[in-house]
Design a protein around this motif. Sequence first.
Motif, PDB file in Angstrom:
ATOM      1  N   UNK A   1       7.017  -8.517   0.213  1.00 14.00           N
ATOM      2  CA  UNK A   1       8.313  -8.359  -0.450  1.00 14.00           C
ATOM      3  C   UNK A   1       8.249  -8.141  -1.957  1.00 14.00           C
ATOM      4  N   UNK A   2       7.360  -8.737  -2.672  1.00 15.15           N
ATOM      5  CA  UNK A   2       7.366  -8.572  -4.125  1.00 15.15           C
ATOM      6  C   UNK A   2       6.376  -7.505  -4.598  1.00 15.15           C
ATOM      7  N   UNK A   3       5.831  -6.731  -3.676  1.00 13.41           N
ATOM      8  CA  UNK A   3       4.911  -5.659  -4.056  1.00 13.41           C
ATOM      9  C   UNK A   3       5.687  -4.415  -4.459  1.00 13.41           C
TER      10      UNK A   3
ATOM     11  N   UNK B   1      14.168   3.426   3.205  1.00 15.11           N
ATOM     12  CA  UNK B   1      15.613   3.542   3.466  1.00 15.11           C
ATOM     13  C   UNK B   1      16.428   2.343   3.023  1.00 15.11           C
ATOM     14  N   UNK B   2      15.770   1.199   2.891  1.00 16.29           N
ATOM     15  CA  UNK B   2      16.473   0.007   2.421  1.00 16.29           C
ATOM     16  C   UNK B   2      15.486  -0.817   1.612  1.00 16.29           C
ATOM     17  N   UNK B   3      15.848  -2.047   1.303  1.00 17.80           N
ATOM     18  CA  UNK B   3      14.997  -2.835   0.423  1.00 17.80           C
ATOM     19  C   UNK B   3      13.726  -3.364   1.048  1.00 17.80           C
ATOM     20  N   UNK B   4      13.585  -3.192   2.375  1.00 16.18           N
ATOM     21  CA  UNK B   4      12.427  -3.814   2.997  1.00 16.18           C
ATOM     22  C   UNK B   4      11.544  -2.829   3.760  1.00 16.18           C
TER      23      UNK B   4
ATOM     24  N   UNK C   1     -13.838   7.532  12.512  1.00 20.07           N
ATOM     25  CA  UNK C   1     -14.033   8.069  11.162  1.00 20.07           C
ATOM     26  C   UNK C   1     -13.560   7.069  10.101  1.00 20.07           C
ATOM     27  N   UNK C   2     -13.683   7.499   8.851  1.00 21.10           N
ATOM     28  CA  UNK C   2     -13.299   6.582   7.778  1.00 21.10           C
ATOM     29  C   UNK C   2     -11.788   6.596   7.569  1.00 21.10           C
ATOM     30  N   UNK C   3     -11.315   5.616   6.824  1.00 22.94           N
ATOM     31  CA  UNK C   3      -9.901   5.515   6.500  1.00 22.94           C
ATOM     32  C   UNK C   3      -9.584   6.512   5.376  1.00 22.94           C
ATOM     33  N   UNK C   4      -8.522   7.299   5.569  1.00 20.56           N
ATOM     34  CA  UNK C   4      -8.186   8.345   4.608  1.00 20.56           C
ATOM     35  C   UNK C   4      -6.810   8.088   3.986  1.00 20.56           C
ATOM     36  N   UNK C   5      -6.734   8.267   2.700  1.00 19.95           N
ATOM     37  CA  UNK C   5      -5.473   8.113   1.969  1.00 19.95           C
ATOM     38  C   UNK C   5      -4.524   9.267   2.296  1.00 19.95           C
ATOM     39  N   UNK C   6      -3.264   8.942   2.535  1.00 17.74           N
ATOM     40  CA  UNK C   6      -2.234   9.964   2.733  1.00 17.74           C
ATOM     41  C   UNK C   6      -1.322  10.058   1.518  1.00 17.74           C
ATOM     42  N   UNK C   7      -0.681   8.928   1.167  1.00 18.05           N
ATOM     43  CA  UNK C   7       0.371   8.986   0.160  1.00 18.05           C
ATOM     44  C   UNK C   7       0.579   7.613  -0.450  1.00 18.05           C
ATOM     45  N   UNK C   8       0.960   7.616  -1.731  1.00 20.80           N
ATOM     46  CA  UNK C   8       1.392   6.376  -2.390  1.00 20.80           C
ATOM     47  C   UNK C   8       2.822   6.555  -2.865  1.00 20.80           C
ATOM     48  N   UNK C   9       3.541   5.456  -2.948  1.00 15.99           N
ATOM     49  CA  UNK C   9       4.981   5.479  -3.194  1.00 15.99           C
ATOM     50  C   UNK C   9       5.310   4.371  -4.171  1.00 15.99           C
ATOM     51  N   UNK C  10       6.004   4.737  -5.239  1.00 15.51           N
ATOM     52  CA  UNK C  10       6.339   3.743  -6.268  1.00 15.51           C
ATOM     53  C   UNK C  10       7.692   4.102  -6.846  1.00 15.51           C
ATOM     54  N   UNK C  11       8.532   3.111  -7.019  1.00 10.36           N
ATOM     55  CA  UNK C  11       9.829   3.313  -7.663  1.00 10.36           C
ATOM     56  C   UNK C  11      10.637   4.388  -6.938  1.00 10.36           C
ATOM     57  N   UNK C  12      10.579   4.323  -5.612  1.00 10.49           N
ATOM     58  CA  UNK C  12      11.355   5.207  -4.741  1.00 10.49           C
ATOM     59  C   UNK C  12      10.960   6.672  -4.803  1.00 10.49           C
TER      60      UNK C  12
END
Lengths: 111, 110
Positions: free
Chosen positions: A27-29, A70-73, A41-52
Motif C-alpha cells: 500500500x505505501x509503495x 484504476x483505483x487506489x489499490x 528462462x530468466x525474468x524479463x522486465x516489461x514496464x514500470x509505473x510511477x505517479x499514474x
Amino acid sequence: EPEVTQTPSHQVTQMGQEVILRCVPISNHLYFYWYRQILGQKVEFLVSFYNNEISEKSEIFDDQFSVERPDGSNFTLKIRSTKLEDSAMYFCASLGQTEAFFGQGTRLTVV
Amino acid sequence: GIQVEQSPPDLILQEGANSTLRCNFSDSVNNLQWFHQNPWGQLINLFYIPSGTKQNGRLSATTVATERYSLLYISSSQTTDSGVYFCAVDYSNSGYALNFGKGTSLLVTP
C-alpha cells in the motif's frame, strides 16, 4: 507482513482473446512493475509505473500491452490480443524504499 | 543495457554441503537483489545488497561494487534450498527496474 498479491494464479485463454492480470501492490509503495518469465528462462522486465504513468518500458512491452491503476489499490496488465508466445508467468512487483517485492505470479497459458 | 552474468548455471549438492554462487555485472548499480525461485515459481527476496555484506541464517551475501560482482553463500545446504537463484540489478535511473541474470539452478540431494 505486507505482500504483493496477484490474481488469478493461473489463467488459460484462447489465442486472440484479451486478458487482464490483476495486482494489489504494497500500500505505501510508489513504483509498480510487471515482469514476465517464459518457462525455463530468466525474468524479463516489461514496464514500470510511477505517479499514474509509465516511467520505463522494455522492447517487449509493445502496443498489445497496457497498464492501468484504476483505483487506489489495483494495478493491472492488459494484453489485448494474446498470442501463443505470450504464455509465461507474469509477476507484479512494487518498490519500497530500497528493494522490490514480487507477487506470487500469474501463469498465463495461451492455447 | 547492463549485463548480468551468473555462475555456475547449474549446481548439484549433497545435503550439508556449502556453495558459492556468483553474479557479475557490467556497470555500477544502485540496487542489487538476490532472489530464490522455489519449485512453485515464487520469487522470494533473499537480500538487498548493492554493497557490503549481509547474513541471514545459513545464507550470506557480499557485493564488491567497485569490482562489479556479488556472491551468495549457502552453508549447510538443505533440500528446501533447491530452486533457482537469481541476481538482479537496477535497469535504469528513471524507473529502478531490475535486470535479472539467467540464474543458478540448484539441486540439493538427500
